[in-house]
Design a protein around this motif. Structure first.
Motif, PDB file in Angstrom:
ATOM      1  N   THR A   1       0.828  -1.194   0.000  1.00  0.00           N
ATOM      2  CA  THR A   1       0.000   0.000   0.000  1.00  0.00           C
ATOM      3  C   THR A   1       0.873   1.259   0.000  1.00  0.00           C
ATOM      4  OG1 THR A   1      -1.750  -1.163   1.180  1.00  0.00           O
ATOM      5  CG2 THR A   1      -1.849   1.242   1.176  1.00  0.00           C
TER       6      THR A   1
ATOM      7  N   TYR B   1       0.826   5.602  -0.390  1.00  0.00           N
ATOM      8  CA  TYR B   1       0.047   6.835  -0.304  1.00  0.00           C
ATOM      9  C   TYR B   1       0.864   7.961  -0.917  1.00  0.00           C
ATOM     10  CZ  TYR B   1      -2.371   4.065   3.281  1.00  0.00           C
ATOM     11  OH  TYR B   1      -3.039   3.069   3.969  1.00  0.00           O
TER      12      TYR B   1
ATOM     13  N   LEU C   1       0.664  11.665  -9.387  1.00  0.00           N
ATOM     14  CA  LEU C   1       1.212  10.598 -10.228  1.00  0.00           C
ATOM     15  C   LEU C   1       1.024  11.002 -11.683  1.00  0.00           C
ATOM     16  CD1 LEU C   1       2.336   7.696 -10.680  1.00  0.00           C
ATOM     17  CD2 LEU C   1      -0.036   6.886 -10.561  1.00  0.00           C
TER      18      LEU C   1
ATOM     19  N   THR D   1      -4.728  -1.402  -7.425  1.00  0.00           N
ATOM     20  CA  THR D   1      -5.896  -0.530  -7.535  1.00  0.00           C
ATOM     21  C   THR D   1      -5.531   0.875  -7.084  1.00  0.00           C
ATOM     22  OG1 THR D   1      -7.415  -2.376  -7.109  1.00  0.00           O
ATOM     23  CG2 THR D   1      -8.280  -0.155  -6.782  1.00  0.00           C
ATOM     24  N   LEU D   2      -6.016   1.875  -7.820  1.00  0.00           N
ATOM     25  CA  LEU D   2      -5.792   3.276  -7.473  1.00  0.00           C
ATOM     26  C   LEU D   2      -7.094   3.915  -7.020  1.00  0.00           C
ATOM     27  CD1 LEU D   2      -4.161   5.967  -7.454  1.00  0.00           C
ATOM     28  CD2 LEU D   2      -4.775   6.218  -9.876  1.00  0.00           C
TER      29      LEU D   2
ATOM     30  N   VAL E   1      -8.484   7.685  -5.873  1.00  0.00           N
ATOM     31  CA  VAL E   1      -8.178   9.116  -5.869  1.00  0.00           C
ATOM     32  C   VAL E   1      -9.289   9.850  -5.133  1.00  0.00           C
ATOM     33  CG1 VAL E   1      -7.728  11.158  -7.268  1.00  0.00           C
ATOM     34  CG2 VAL E   1      -6.979   8.912  -8.084  1.00  0.00           C
TER      35      VAL E   1
ATOM     36  N   GLU F   1     -12.378   4.966  -6.680  1.00  0.00           N
ATOM     37  CA  GLU F   1     -11.541   4.058  -7.443  1.00  0.00           C
ATOM     38  C   GLU F   1     -11.414   4.569  -8.873  1.00  0.00           C
ATOM     39  OE1 GLU F   1     -11.343  -0.630  -8.767  1.00  0.00           O
ATOM     40  OE2 GLU F   1     -12.234  -0.099  -6.823  1.00  0.00           O
TER      41      GLU F   1
ATOM     42  N   ILE G   1      -6.062   3.257 -13.874  1.00  0.00           N
ATOM     43  CA  ILE G   1      -4.703   3.748 -14.127  1.00  0.00           C
ATOM     44  C   ILE G   1      -4.447   3.647 -15.615  1.00  0.00           C
ATOM     45  CG2 ILE G   1      -2.268   3.480 -13.578  1.00  0.00           C
ATOM     46  CD1 ILE G   1      -3.112   1.986 -11.043  1.00  0.00           C
TER      47      ILE G   1
ATOM     48  N   TYR H   1      -2.658  12.295 -12.115  1.00  0.00           N
ATOM     49  CA  TYR H   1      -3.601  12.235 -11.019  1.00  0.00           C
ATOM     50  C   TYR H   1      -3.040  13.039  -9.852  1.00  0.00           C
ATOM     51  CZ  TYR H   1      -4.690   8.068 -13.798  1.00  0.00           C
ATOM     52  OH  TYR H   1      -4.961   7.202 -14.825  1.00  0.00           O
TER      53      TYR H   1
ATOM     54  N   LEU I   1      -4.037  10.045  -3.147  1.00  0.00           N
ATOM     55  CA  LEU I   1      -3.910   8.844  -3.967  1.00  0.00           C
ATOM     56  C   LEU I   1      -3.463   7.669  -3.105  1.00  0.00           C
ATOM     57  CD1 LEU I   1      -3.840  11.191  -6.044  1.00  0.00           C
ATOM     58  CD2 LEU I   1      -2.157   9.880  -7.342  1.00  0.00           C
ATOM     59  N   THR I   2      -4.195   6.571  -3.208  1.00  0.00           N
ATOM     60  CA  THR I   2      -3.831   5.345  -2.497  1.00  0.00           C
ATOM     61  C   THR I   2      -3.776   4.203  -3.486  1.00  0.00           C
ATOM     62  OG1 THR I   2      -5.013   6.131  -0.519  1.00  0.00           O
ATOM     63  CG2 THR I   2      -4.389   3.796  -0.601  1.00  0.00           C
ATOM     64  N   LEU I   3      -2.627   3.531  -3.529  1.00  0.00           N
ATOM     65  CA  LEU I   3      -2.473   2.359  -4.382  1.00  0.00           C
ATOM     66  C   LEU I   3      -2.381   1.138  -3.484  1.00  0.00           C
ATOM     67  CD1 LEU I   3      -0.474   4.793  -5.768  1.00  0.00           C
ATOM     68  CD2 LEU I   3      -0.657   3.135  -7.620  1.00  0.00           C
TER      69      LEU I   3
END
Length: 340
Positions: A292, A294, A298, A315-316, A318, A322, A325, A331, A335-337
């Motif tokens: 994960t 943060y 991007l 998964t991204l 914003v 969801e 990408i 973006y 943002l959390t991937l």
């Protein structure tokens, strides 16, 4: 190899070995707008290859062209015959703990076939505008023993004061105390746009395995509202976590007696507060997200890729939504991937 107390000096080592014994010590110290050049050198040091207090440093091969350029620039006095006889070597850096420790803004350039191997974090930056540029087209490589390539964080150095009657000398008498609680969100700091005071790392034509973290608290901590970590990858592959984070030392206070606890931290990735992480994947670049992450911005070139390790999916999200990408897109926001 040290410059200490001078101003605008130049330090050069060619085809030399810089080493210390006893498991502690640094290879070079740079202060006072000094320029340091290490071509074809071998470093075997216990702690830091370089302690950076506002300078520039270059690590590369001792090619005929590079040495001849320094010979002309610095008037070293090497004859054509001596230049011709000089063996061409690459630089090898073996540091027991860290490659670079920044306490002031300054640059580091790594190119040629330079090989960097550290026992702990490769690049350790203490809330200053440190920058590193790595060109891997000649085979340069970075291997971090603890899996962290770049760590940006607040300074954990105990305070010091000038020694009476000796203005060039300081004495460490204070205590660093680890902050508690959550940082205060700054109303003025922009985590989505690169700024002059940010720390930066740029990588070209290289494969990297390791993590990149920004733990600066901001919000007025040490009079700092915030600081971003700006990362650029061009024709490169990076596999790891890139994230805002919080850090924790093994001890809650550090005095001069516990000096070896400086820079020794563990990371817990978390949402961006004042510690933006701005990532640009240039042409031909790939980020394989291993955990994960943060970040706050991007940008992907039209042929850049964000992916998960084999058999998994990235998964991204914003600002809570969801989002697909897509190469060529940018973006910004929270943002959390995540990888599942």
């Amino acid at each position: 190899m040290s410059v200490d107390g001078g101003s605008k000096c130049t330090l050069t080592a060619i085809n030399s070995t810089i080493a210390n014994t006893g498991g502690e010590g640094y290879g070079s110290y740079a202060i006072g707008n000094v320029a340091e050049h290490f071509l074809g050198c071998t470093f075997d040091v216990g702690d830091y290859a370089l302690i950076h207090w506002g300078a520039s440093a270059h690590y590369g091969d001792s090619t005929a062209e590079a040495v001849a350029n320094l010979n002309d620039l610095l008037k070293l006095g090497l004859t054509a015959a001596e230049l011709k006889k000089l063996p061409e070597r690459l630089t090898v850096i073996r540091a027991g703990r860290f490659m670079v420790l920044w306490y002031a803004a300054g640059s580091v350039t790594i190119d040629g076939g330079t090989r960097v191997r550290t026992g702990k974090t490769a690049f350790m930056c203490k809330a200053v505008a440190g920058s590193v540029t790595v060109d891997g087209s000649g085979g340069a490589s970075i291997t971090a023993g603890n899996g962290v390539i770049f760590q940006l964080m607040d300074t954990d150095r105990p305070s010091s004061v000038a020694v009476s009657g000796k203005p060039w000398k300081t004495e460490t008498i204070g205590t660093y105390t680890e902050p508690t609680g959550s940082p205060t969100k700054s109303s003025t700091w922009d985590t989505t746009t690169a700024q002059a005071t940010d720390a930066r790392a740029s990588f070209t034509d290289i494969s990297l395995a390791g993590d990149f973290y920004n733990a600066v608290r901001g919000g007025g901590t040490a009079n700092l509202q915030g600081q971003n970590l700006v990362l650029t990858f061009d024709h490169s592959a990076v596999e790891g976590v890139i994230s805002a984070t919080t850090v924790k030392h093994r001890v809650s206070t550090i005095t001069s007696a516990e000096y070896r606890q400086i820079s020794e931290v563990t990371n817990t990735p978390g949402a961006v507060v004042n510690n933006g992480v701005i990532v640009t994947l240039g042409s031909g670049s790939t980020w394989t997200v291993t955990g994960t992450s943060y970040i706050s911005a991007l940008t992907l070139a039209s042929d850049a890729t964000v992916q998960a390790p084999s058999g998994k999916t990235v998964t991204l999200v914003v600002d809570g939504t969801e989002t697909a990408i897509k190469p060529g897109n940018s973006y910004t926001g929270a943002l959390t991937l995540t990888v599942v």
